[in-house]
Design an enzyme around this catalytic site. Structure first.
Site, PDB file in Angstrom:
ATOM      1  N   HIS A 107       0.837  -1.210   0.000  1.00 47.61           N
ATOM      2  CA  HIS A 107       0.000   0.000   0.000  1.00 47.61           C
ATOM      3  C   HIS A 107       0.871   1.259   0.000  1.00 47.61           C
ATOM      4  CE1 HIS A 107      -2.999   2.922   1.612  1.00 47.61           C
ATOM      5  NE2 HIS A 107      -3.802   2.211   0.840  1.00 47.61           N
ATOM      6  N   SER A 141      -9.032 -15.618  -0.652  1.00 44.76           N
ATOM      7  CA  SER A 141      -9.299 -14.195  -0.802  1.00 44.76           C
ATOM      8  C   SER A 141     -10.763 -13.888  -1.099  1.00 44.76           C
ATOM      9  CB  SER A 141      -8.399 -13.681  -1.932  1.00 44.76           C
ATOM     10  OG  SER A 141      -8.898 -12.498  -2.468  1.00 44.76           O
TER      11      SER A 141
END
Lengths: 380, 380
Positions: A119, A320
């Site tokens: 990120h 996921s």
């Protein structure tokens, strides 16, 4: 006096918020919370000043509940019951900043390694803390490239290593394998190392993945950060940082010359967010968290299948809840607030996302396909 | 399922909070707010992601109101209407961190100077940012010692200078004179300098002091931080940082390699706090702020006079709403949650503090004096 104009503006804001809230699939934010039982607490200036484990003369606080939140996640992350510490932060960024801060205090001359899928806020944090760093290549699925990591480390064996791993990258929800990274550090005999796991996205449900994926304290992490406003859901962005008390105590000593035992980043701290998280934990419990994850996983599987049936090459990383596929037309992207990067987009099946919403989205895609064909026909 | 135990715990928490809230005079926190009109917004996951002046695809935000909050304080601080920028932070610490961050980006080799009365969080911030610093002596009233500042600077003229001034110190509400510090920098021809003003406590009412005291942009500050949960009042700790857009743009360029134009510290940002501050501004307006300050000043004057009448050498800095006096007995300190430092204590006459409360406090002091005498008599 609050005039009519102010009331009107609040009314408009509410409409805008409601509209925007009901139409997003591309942000990792749960919207199914109901914290109305806590509204009564907004009349108090709660301030969880400093360390939640230390007493303060300011007593308008929720330190006790904050500690219970820390306990809950420490257990989920298999921390040593006798050696953990943490606090509720203002979000994933502050949690990561804290992990990196401890790491730097322990190894002031270290190099930080993180993958290119990390990120962007991590890079901001590293810059803020003034630590040198090297970006490691990612594999196609978004996971760190272990070979590139090993080769890079090979040339930097003279330096302590701070490794920032991601457990759920923003775009593809890829997960760096902490055990594998730890074994590379071991193989190269880099004894001075620290692993911080940015588990902002997948940390809250990582413990429930089958098969297990390596990310927690037993796997080798020294600190783990999560977001509270993502999977759990909270009106206000918040996060949690969990680390080892022994490490935190070491940095407390290091900075004791500043004359305070408060090692938190902000000092004056939001006391309502711990209350939200505490309430969610009371409501759900560990089993509720598990079910919440399983439901999300089911919707993600449904979504992936529907896209594939439409001929769209959708995929997802193991365990996921994020479904990845090629980017869509602009108007669909806008309508569903889908983040797009490098020709890819995604739907994050947060607990509030329903199969009905997936159906509506699929219908929009079908319609777009038809209208893309129709004008062609009509020009003949 | 929320069980009875949870409900009970919430009930107890509420009682504790109410009790603690109603009995403090020693913390700079206003408690007279009524934001119940905003409770309806806690059902939305508001997130003021990134720069409030930049568009984002995430639309559940209050960026517009946040900008109005920045406008309001920028005007109060006499910023150049064409050259300011800011955002609502999680409190004074983050605001100060941001100011120091800009300063370091501009002058990476600079030395930071601040007085020994500076809030401890500033030292934490400086440590976090990894900048060298020198602590300057304070005068007895808590204001920076200008001679010590000049002498220290004299020996460091080879380095750029970052000066962190305080407008309202924690203990005595002392105010460093920005103009005077600026003229010392000028006298020593230190052209590369940056002044950040930590106005957490007194910033929100500094514009209304008579006579004016030097602290704002016209006086020479490059950035100013304030707390939102102190004088204005907010259930959640928050703050505002105001700086020059030209400076902020310069650091944006500097960190553009991180691939984001978001220069805020946290990224995901609380969108409710801007709403609280916006609402308070709508309700009060500039004139309301002025009256609020005048009322506080009146109560402070009343408190000081009452203490002096009791033979206690109470004093206050010019324009200050904090009354300083020698520390009191432990049970009174505990009851009224009075912070004590170096044999001194204080009452901060925040807008919610009434003359009745001062009377009750004075009565407690009188009672303590009597009982301090009585046991002596009774032993005879």
């Amino acid at each position: 006096m609050v005039d009519a104009n102010c009331t009107l503006q609040l009314k408009r804001l509410k409409e805008n918020l409601a509209d925007a809230r009901d139409k997003f699939l591309g942000y990792p934010v749960s919207k199914d919370f109901d914290y109305s039982a806590l509204n009564q607490f907004f009349q108090y200036p709660i301030n969880n000043l400093g360390d939640p484990y230390e007493d303060s003369t300011y007593r308008v606080q929720t330190h006790e509940m904050e500690r219970e939140v820390v306990d809950f996640f420490a257990e989920l992350f298999r921390a040593n019951p006798k050696d953990y510490w943490g606090y509720v932060t203002n979000g994933g960024s502050e949690s990561n900043l804290y992990g990196l801060y401890i790491a730097r205090e322990m190894y002031p001359k270290a190099m930080v390694y993180y993958s290119e899928s990390t990120h962007y806020s991590v890079r901001k944090n590293i810059h803020l803390l003034n630590i040198p760093s090297i970006v490691i290549r990612s594999q196609e699925n978004g996971e760190i490239d272990y070979d590139d990591f090993e080769n890079t480390l090979q040339f930097n064996r003279d330096k302590a290593a701070i490794v920032l791993t991601t457990f759920g990258t923003t775009m593809t929800e890829a997960k760096d394998d902490v055990s594998r990274l730890k074994s590379i550090l071991k193989k190269l005999a880099i004894q001075d190392h620290y692993i911080h796991c940015d588990a902002a996205l997948s940390g809250s449900y990582g413990a429930f993945m089958e098969p297990r994926q390596a990310f927690d304290f037993k796997d080798g992490a020294d600190s783990i950060s999560i977001s509270g406003h993502k999977f759990v859901g909270s009106p206000i962005p918040c996060g949690v940082i969990i680390t080892k008390r022994s490490l935190k105590d070491r940095i407390s000593k290091g900075i004791s010359y500043i004359g305070s035992s408060d090692t938190t980043i902000t000092g004056s701290r939001n006391g309502h967010s711990p209350l939200f998280l505490w309430y969610a934990i009371q409501k759900l419990g560990k089993e509720g968290f598990r079910k919440r994850y399983q439901k999300s996983l089911e919707v993600a599987t449904y979504c992936k299948a529907a896209l594939i049936e439409l001929g769209i090459p959708a995929w997802s990383n193991p365990g996921s809840i994020t479904v990845v596929f090629p980017k869509v037309e602009e108007h669909i992207k806008q309508k569903w607030q889908l983040a797009t990067e490098d020709e890819q987009t995604h739907i994050i099946c947060m607990p509030n996302v329903t199969k009905d919403q997936i159906d509506a989205f699929i219908q929009d895609l079908q319609l777009a396909e038809l209208t893309a064909v129709t004008p062609c026909l009509s020009t003949f």
